[in-house]
Design a protein around this motif. Structure first.
Motif, mmCIF file in Angstrom:
data_model
loop_
_atom_site.group_PDB
_atom_site.id
_atom_site.type_symbol
_atom_site.label_atom_id
_atom_site.label_comp_id
_atom_site.label_asym_id
_atom_site.label_seq_id
_atom_site.Cartn_x
_atom_site.Cartn_y
_atom_site.Cartn_z
ATOM 1 N N GLN A 96 0.798 -1.124 0.001
ATOM 2 C CA GLN A 96 0.098 0.223 -0.127
ATOM 3 C C GLN A 96 0.920 1.330 0.094
ATOM 4 N N PRO A 97 1.521 1.542 -1.210
ATOM 5 C CA PRO A 97 2.626 2.727 -1.273
ATOM 6 C C PRO A 97 2.039 3.985 -0.782
ATOM 7 N N GLU A 98 2.731 4.773 -0.166
ATOM 8 C CA GLU A 98 2.300 6.276 0.316
ATOM 9 C C GLU A 98 3.370 7.044 -0.369
ATOM 10 N N LEU A 99 4.698 6.752 0.001
ATOM 11 C CA LEU A 99 5.803 7.839 -0.485
ATOM 12 C C LEU A 99 5.859 7.624 -2.049
ATOM 13 N N PRO A 100 6.250 9.006 -2.474
ATOM 14 C CA PRO A 100 6.631 8.817 -3.967
ATOM 15 C C PRO A 100 7.429 7.599 -4.491
ATOM 16 N N TYR A 101 8.696 7.384 -3.811
ATOM 17 C CA TYR A 101 9.281 6.203 -4.361
ATOM 18 C C TYR A 101 8.615 4.930 -4.051
ATOM 19 N N GLU A 102 8.060 5.095 -3.167
ATOM 20 C CA GLU A 102 7.149 3.645 -2.861
ATOM 21 C C GLU A 102 6.306 3.304 -4.044
ATOM 22 N N VAL A 103 5.510 4.598 -4.474
ATOM 23 C CA VAL A 103 4.898 4.378 -5.571
ATOM 24 C C VAL A 103 5.575 3.782 -6.827
ATOM 25 N N LEU A 104 6.663 4.489 -7.144
ATOM 26 C CA LEU A 104 7.534 4.097 -8.176
ATOM 27 C C LEU A 104 7.734 2.730 -8.224
ATOM 28 N N LEU A 105 8.006 2.254 -7.058
ATOM 29 C CA LEU A 105 8.550 0.784 -6.735
ATOM 30 C C LEU A 105 7.483 -0.176 -6.910
ATOM 31 N N PHE A 106 6.448 0.299 -6.565
ATOM 32 C CA PHE A 106 5.259 -0.914 -6.651
ATOM 33 C C PHE A 106 4.783 -0.961 -8.058
ATOM 34 N N THR A 122 3.181 12.560 -4.977
ATOM 35 C CA THR A 122 2.426 11.902 -5.531
ATOM 36 C C THR A 122 1.241 12.991 -5.513
ATOM 37 N N VAL A 123 0.392 13.184 -6.633
ATOM 38 C CA VAL A 123 -0.709 14.104 -6.576
ATOM 39 C C VAL A 123 -2.169 13.535 -5.727
ATOM 40 N N GLN A 124 -2.190 14.005 -4.697
ATOM 41 C CA GLN A 124 -3.102 13.623 -3.762
ATOM 42 C C GLN A 124 -4.571 14.051 -4.160
ATOM 43 N N ASP A 166 1.208 15.143 -2.224
ATOM 44 C CA ASP A 166 1.497 14.395 -1.041
ATOM 45 C C ASP A 166 3.166 13.890 -1.074
ATOM 46 N N HIS A 167 3.925 14.572 -0.308
ATOM 47 C CA HIS A 167 5.489 14.531 -0.353
ATOM 48 C C HIS A 167 5.996 13.077 0.692
ATOM 49 N N GLY A 168 4.816 12.503 1.286
ATOM 50 C CA GLY A 168 5.337 11.464 2.320
ATOM 51 C C GLY A 168 5.496 12.122 3.453
ATOM 52 N N GLY A 169 5.512 11.069 4.408
ATOM 53 C CA GLY A 169 6.156 11.470 5.871
ATOM 54 C C GLY A 169 5.018 12.698 6.570
ATOM 55 N N GLY A 170 4.037 12.352 5.959
ATOM 56 C CA GLY A 170 2.879 13.471 6.708
ATOM 57 C C GLY A 170 2.845 14.871 6.009
ATOM 58 N N MET A 171 3.827 15.119 5.146
ATOM 59 C CA MET A 171 3.958 16.375 4.426
ATOM 60 C C MET A 171 3.177 16.603 3.059
ATOM 61 N N THR A 172 2.616 17.787 2.989
ATOM 62 C CA THR A 172 1.773 17.923 1.913
ATOM 63 C C THR A 172 2.002 19.463 1.438
ATOM 64 N N GLN A 186 -1.141 10.610 -9.899
ATOM 65 C CA GLN A 186 0.202 10.867 -10.784
ATOM 66 C C GLN A 186 1.336 10.925 -10.025
ATOM 67 N N THR A 187 2.550 10.509 -10.295
ATOM 68 C CA THR A 187 3.783 10.869 -9.549
ATOM 69 C C THR A 187 4.336 11.923 -10.279
ATOM 70 N N VAL A 188 5.005 13.144 -9.701
ATOM 71 C CA VAL A 188 5.559 14.311 -10.336
ATOM 72 C C VAL A 188 6.930 14.279 -9.710
ATOM 73 N N PHE A 189 7.902 14.933 -10.334
ATOM 74 C CA PHE A 189 9.245 15.278 -9.785
ATOM 75 C C PHE A 189 9.085 16.605 -9.673
ATOM 76 N N LYS A 190 10.155 17.062 -8.607
ATOM 77 C CA LYS A 190 10.428 18.602 -8.333
ATOM 78 C C LYS A 190 10.784 19.166 -9.640
ATOM 79 N N GLY A 191 10.053 20.413 -9.780
ATOM 80 C CA GLY A 191 10.401 21.298 -10.886
ATOM 81 C C GLY A 191 9.473 20.830 -12.107
ATOM 82 N N GLN A 192 8.784 19.852 -12.028
ATOM 83 C CA GLN A 192 7.560 19.526 -13.022
ATOM 84 C C GLN A 192 6.622 20.406 -12.948
ATOM 85 N N GLN A 193 6.021 20.810 -14.004
ATOM 86 C CA GLN A 193 4.823 21.776 -14.469
ATOM 87 C C GLN A 193 3.692 20.926 -13.917
#
Length: 329
Positions: A148-158, A249-251, A267-273, A288-295
Motif C-alpha cells: 500500500q505505497p504512500e511515499l513517492p518512491y514507494e509508488v514508483l517501486l510498486f 504523488t498528486v493527492q 503528497d510528499h510522504g512523511g505527513g508532508m503535503t 500521478q507521480t511528479v518530480f520536483k520542478g515538473q509543471q
C-alpha cells in the motif's frame, strides 16, 4: 435407405450428448489446471508474519555489543551466500536511533544499503530525523515493496514491480504492524527512485514571482478583517507556470472551490503535503507521480482572489507551516 425421423432424432440426441460430455471434460481439465497454477503461485509467495516484540533489540551499533556482533556476522554470511549464487535467509534486528544517528550513518555501520533500511522502515528521504525511532535492520540486502505505497518512491517501486508481485515470482512477503511488504533480494534503487529519495530540498513553485502576502496573521484583502493566512501568496502574471516544489504523488485536484478556486494538493510522504491554489489550469491528475520542478498548473485568480497569484501552503500532518522556512529560491 433413409432413416426414419425417430431414428434421426435419437442419433442427434446421442451426438449432442457426446459433445456435451467433451465440453464438460475440457472444462474440468481447465479447472484442474487453474487450481494447480494458483497452487504453484501461492507456493512461490512465502508469507512471514513479524511481531516487533519478538525481534531482538540492539542497544548500540558498536563491536562491543554482543547482539551487534551477531547481527554483523549474519550480514557477512548473507553476502557470502550471494557470492556462491545462493539466496540467504532473511532475519531482522531492531535498533532505537540515537541523537547522532541518520540513515546514511546507520547504513554504513550495518553494511546494509540505505535503500534496504529505508524501504522497510518507510523513511521518506535521507534527511529524515530518526532520533528516538525504532529502526528494523534486515541482514539481507534488497528492496522491500510496500503493498500500500504512500511515499513517492514507494509508488514508483510498486508500479515497476506490480507484475512480478502478481505473478508471484519467488517473492517473500512480510507482514509487520499492519503493513505488507514484498522483498526482492540484492536489488537497489534505480536512478529515478534514487533521485526521489535523495533530493529533499524544495523549489519555489513560481519562478518569476514576488511574495505579496506572508504566512501568519494579516488583514484579509477580501473581508478587511484580521485572520490567519495559512500560506504565502506569490504574485505573478496570469498563466505563469506553476512547478511542484518537491517530488510527490498528486493527492487531490479540485476545481471551482469557493475559496481556493482550482487547486492541487501534493503528497510528499512523511505527513508532508503542499497546496497550490487559485490556478487557471491544472496539468496533472490524482494519483500521478511528479518530480520536483515538473509543471503542474498555471497561475490564475480563481476562487477568492483579487488578482493573479499562487496561494502556496506547506502542511505537516495537515497543520500549516511557514513555507519560507523550507523553500530554496
Amino acid at each position: 435407405m433413409n432413416e426414419s425421423p425417430k431414428k434421426i432424432k435419437q442419433h442427434n440426441k446421442r451426438r449432442i450428448s457426446r459433445q456435451n460430455k467433451q465440453v464438460l471434460f475440457f472444462i474440468i481439465l481447465i479447472f484442474i489446471e487453474t487450481l494447480f497454477t494458483a497452487n504453484a503461485i501461492s507456493k512461490e509467495i512465502t508469507q512471514v508474519n513479524l511481531k516487533l516484540e519478538h525481534i531482538p533489540r540492539i542497544e548500540k551499533l558498536e563491536s562491543k555489543n554482543i547482539l551487534f556482533q551477531q547481527y554483523s556476522q549474519e550480514v557477512e554470511n548473507s553476502y557470502k551466500e550471494f557470492a556462491k549464487g545462493n539466496t540467504p535467509l532473511q532475519n531482522f534486528y531492531a535498533y532505537k536511533a540515537g541523537q547522532n544517528d541518520n540513515l546514511i550513518s546507520i547504513s554504513a555501520r550495518c553494511s546494509i544499503p540505505y535503500e534496504t533500511i529505508a524501504t522497510l522502515n518507510c523513511i521518506p528521504d535521507q534527511n529524515t530525523v530518526l532520533k528516538g525511532k525504532t529502526i528494523l535492520l534486515p541482514v539481507v540486502s534488497g528492496i522491500f515493496i510496500n503493498i500500500q505505497p504512500e511515499l513517492p518512491y514507494e509508488v514508483l517501486l510498486f508500479n515497476k514491480n506490480s507484475t512480478r508481485i502478481l505473478e508471484g515470482q519467488n517473492c517473500l512477503c512480510y507482514n509487520l504492524q499492519g503493513r505488507k511488504y514484498y522483498f526482492f533480494p540484492r536489488e537497489r534503487f534505480s536512478s529515478t527512485e534514487r533521485a526521489f529519495f535523495l533530493d529533499s530540498s524544495m523549489k519555489i513553485p513560481v519562478e518569476h514571482s514576488v511574495v505579496s502576502s506572508e504566512f501568519g496573521k494579516r488583514v484579509s484583502p477580501i473581508s478587511g478583517k484580521w485572520h490567519f493566512h495559512s500560506g504565502i501568496d506569490l504574485a505573478a502574471k496570469e498563466g505563469e507556470t506553476v512547478y511542484a516544489c518537491r517530488s510527490a504523488t498528486v493527492q487531490k485536484c479540485a476545481e471551482n472551490d469557493s475559496v481556493y478556486g482550482n487547486y492541487i494538493i501534493l503528497d510528499h510522504g512523511g505527513g508532508m503535503t503542499s497546496v497550490y491554489a487559485h490556478l487557471s489550469a491544472i496539468n496533472v491528475e490524482k494519483g500521478q507521480t511528479v518530480f520536483k520542478g515538473q509543471q503542474i498548473g498555471k497561475v490564475g485568480h480563481t476562487g477568492m482572489a483579487t488578482g493573479p497569484h499562487l496561494h502556496f501552503e506547506i502542511r505537516q500532518n495537515n497543520v500549516p507551516s511557514d513555507p519560507n522556512g523550507v523553500l530554496s529560491r
